[in-house]
Design a protein around this motif. Structure first.
Motif, mmCIF file in Angstrom:
data_model
loop_
_atom_site.group_PDB
_atom_site.id
_atom_site.type_symbol
_atom_site.label_atom_id
_atom_site.label_comp_id
_atom_site.label_asym_id
_atom_site.label_seq_id
_atom_site.Cartn_x
_atom_site.Cartn_y
_atom_site.Cartn_z
ATOM 1 N N ARG A 164 0.628 -1.439 0.032
ATOM 2 C CA ARG A 164 -0.013 -0.081 0.084
ATOM 3 C C ARG A 164 0.896 1.136 0.032
ATOM 4 N NH1 ARG A 164 -2.483 -0.167 5.340
ATOM 5 N NH2 ARG A 164 -0.567 -1.362 5.840
ATOM 6 N N LYS A 180 2.012 4.838 1.090
ATOM 7 C CA LYS A 180 1.979 5.494 2.540
ATOM 8 C C LYS A 180 1.197 6.639 2.447
ATOM 9 C CE LYS A 180 4.563 3.668 5.647
ATOM 10 N NZ LYS A 180 3.722 2.975 6.290
ATOM 11 N N ARG A 181 0.435 6.841 3.416
ATOM 12 C CA ARG A 181 -0.692 7.750 3.270
ATOM 13 C C ARG A 181 -0.491 8.768 4.648
ATOM 14 N NH1 ARG A 181 -5.115 4.281 4.534
ATOM 15 N NH2 ARG A 181 -3.136 3.436 5.325
ATOM 16 N N ASN A 202 -0.980 9.121 10.187
ATOM 17 C CA ASN A 202 -2.043 7.815 10.836
ATOM 18 C C ASN A 202 -2.986 8.524 11.743
ATOM 19 O OD1 ASN A 202 -3.533 5.706 11.674
ATOM 20 N ND2 ASN A 202 -1.717 4.456 11.499
ATOM 21 N N GLU A 210 -5.787 7.566 12.859
ATOM 22 C CA GLU A 210 -6.381 6.639 14.100
ATOM 23 C C GLU A 210 -5.623 6.466 15.159
ATOM 24 O OE1 GLU A 210 -9.529 5.669 13.980
ATOM 25 O OE2 GLU A 210 -10.081 6.734 12.143
ATOM 26 N N LYS A 211 -4.036 6.190 14.694
ATOM 27 C CA LYS A 211 -3.364 6.128 15.694
ATOM 28 C C LYS A 211 -3.051 7.203 16.549
ATOM 29 C CE LYS A 211 1.472 5.899 15.671
ATOM 30 N NZ LYS A 211 2.989 5.392 14.844
ATOM 31 N N TRP A 240 -5.812 7.822 18.843
ATOM 32 C CA TRP A 240 -5.808 6.855 20.087
ATOM 33 C C TRP A 240 -4.903 7.315 21.010
ATOM 34 C CZ3 TRP A 240 -2.503 3.486 22.646
ATOM 35 C CH2 TRP A 240 -3.017 2.694 23.239
ATOM 36 N N ILE A 241 -3.719 7.902 20.702
ATOM 37 C CA ILE A 241 -2.809 8.046 21.535
ATOM 38 C C ILE A 241 -3.237 9.436 22.333
ATOM 39 C CG2 ILE A 241 -0.447 9.020 21.900
ATOM 40 C CD1 ILE A 241 0.289 7.303 19.504
#
Lengths: 149, 252
Positions: A15, A17-18, A21, A23-24, A27-28
């Motif tokens: 894939r 690289k977009r 991130n 979502e990550k 979350w943090i």
């Protein structure tokens, strides 16, 4: 030596690289701000409602006094930003989980973002530009301690 | 000789039986538009399992009742179903552990396409299992073609997640999986965990990258439904949390 090829898979394929991130980092952020907010909010509640004369101490002068203290200024500013973004990100998560139709999703996410920006701007404005005794105000409209200056 | 006669004369007490009511969610794709609930009264013993009840219904009352089961002893993972609202293996759920004064509700697991009665299409589940590369990934053979040595401590690191039987009880109990079929689901992450923390494996980076996806571990809301549902007692939510921390560290 021949290795067995990886099975057909929609995700395992290379894939591109977009950027970031989200979502990550979201979350943090939730974990980090959650821990800090526990301290900030309970400290805020303790000082406002329990310490000293307790809840009866709260009036215009009490709030004005707190905002003129740099310690509480930064405390309130941190609480405003961390809590609002924490809450908005939580609502974004719920929308992502349960709003399946694209249009509704767009509308909901857009309104969450808009209201967060408006509330953050207003809140920051109040905290940074607050003046209990504005110059040129009618003496009847300002608290009594302004005359002593 | 006489002892044999006396023990033979001692007739074992008949095991008490009782009637339990089962309400089963039926769906025949050739007839039904929508699933429907049908009830059956079955003569049961306390030591019987839900699977025995399903057998009795299929063999004695309605042969069209459809469900999967293979080993019938909690190892193959074929007969995960929703029993009284909780995902359980039918072959490991004893009647005596349920409240038989009320009917027992049995339905197919949620979140996967219903095919017939208690059978769902497991392909989406296996697809996400496949996409985490659930096999030992190594760069090449070892020196001299010897085995890959692993200490008991290194083996214990991922022991819990080796117990998975791919029954889908965890994944189909996950509220995120119900609403978002793209989410990998707990079972796929458990099986990724099994290899990510395996000292012999060299593909941890690839798997962590796959699970760092938008539909990866960050969708987990730590509701603990999966840990509650797992018939093997795997600490699923903890395994997912360990994968999250591994992604943040960048290595297992």
């Amino acid at each position: 030596m021949s290795l067995i090829e990886a099975p057909r898979s929609k995700v395992a394929s290379p894939r591109k690289k977009r950027g970031i991130n989200w979502e990550k980092w979201g979350w943090i952020y939730m974990r980090f701000s959650g821990i800090v907010l526990v301290v900030l909010i309970f400290g805020h509640l303790f000082v406002n409602l329990f310490a000293g004369r307790g809840v009866k101490a709260i009036d215009f002068a009490f709030v004005a006094g707190k905002l003129s203290d740099p310690f509480w200024f930064w405390w309130d500013l941190a609480m405003l930003w961390l809590a609002l973004i924490h809450g908005a990100n939580g609502m974004r998560t719920i929308v992502n989980d349960y709003a399946n139709r694209r249009v509704i999703r767009r509308i909901l996410l857009g309104s969450i973002a808009a209201s967060t920006i408006v509330l953050l701007t207003l809140g920051t404005l109040v905290i940074t530009t607050f003046d209990p005794c504005p110059a040129g105000a009618h003496p009847a409209d300002v608290p009594s301690f302004c005359k002593e200056r | 000789m006489s002892t044999a006669v006396t023990s033979a004369a001692k007739v074992p007490e008949p095991i008490a039986t009782f009637t339990a009511t089962f309400i089963i969610r039926r769906f025949d794709p050739e007839v039904d538009e929508e699933p429907r609930w049908q009830d059956f009264d079955v003569e049961m013993r306390a030591t019987d399992r839900i699977l025995d009840a399903l057998h009795k219904i299929k063999w004695e009352q309605d042969g069209s009742l459809t469900f999967r089961r293979s080993c019938a002893h909690g190892v193959c993972g074929s007969d995960a179903m929703r029993i009284n609202g909780k995902n359980r293996l039918a072959c490991k759920t004893l009647i005596k552990d349920l409240d038989i004064s009320k009917p027992i509700y049995v339905e197919a697991i949620k979140g996967l396409p219903l095919e017939k009665d208690l059978i769902v299409d497991m392909e989406p589940f296996f697809d996400s299992f496949r996409s985490v590369n659930p096999f030992l990934m190594v760069a090449g053979p070892t020196k001299d073609g010897k085995e890959r040595v692993q200490s008991p401590v290194e083996r214990a690191r991922f022991d819990d997640t080796t117990k998975c039987i791919l029954c889908a009880a965890c994944t189909s109990s996950c509220p995120v999986f119900w609403t978002d079929g793209q989410y990998f689901g707990p079972a796929a992450i458990v099986n990724a965990h099994r290899f990510i923390f395996d000292s012999r494996d060299e593909g941890a980076k690839v798997r962590l990258d796959i699970l760092n996806d938008k539909e990866g571990v960050w969708r987990c809301r730590t509701t603990f439904n999966c840990t509650d549902a797992c018939p093997r007692g795997i600490q699923v939510t903890q395994a997912i949390a360990e994968v999250k921390m591994a992604i943040l560290r960048g290595k297992p």
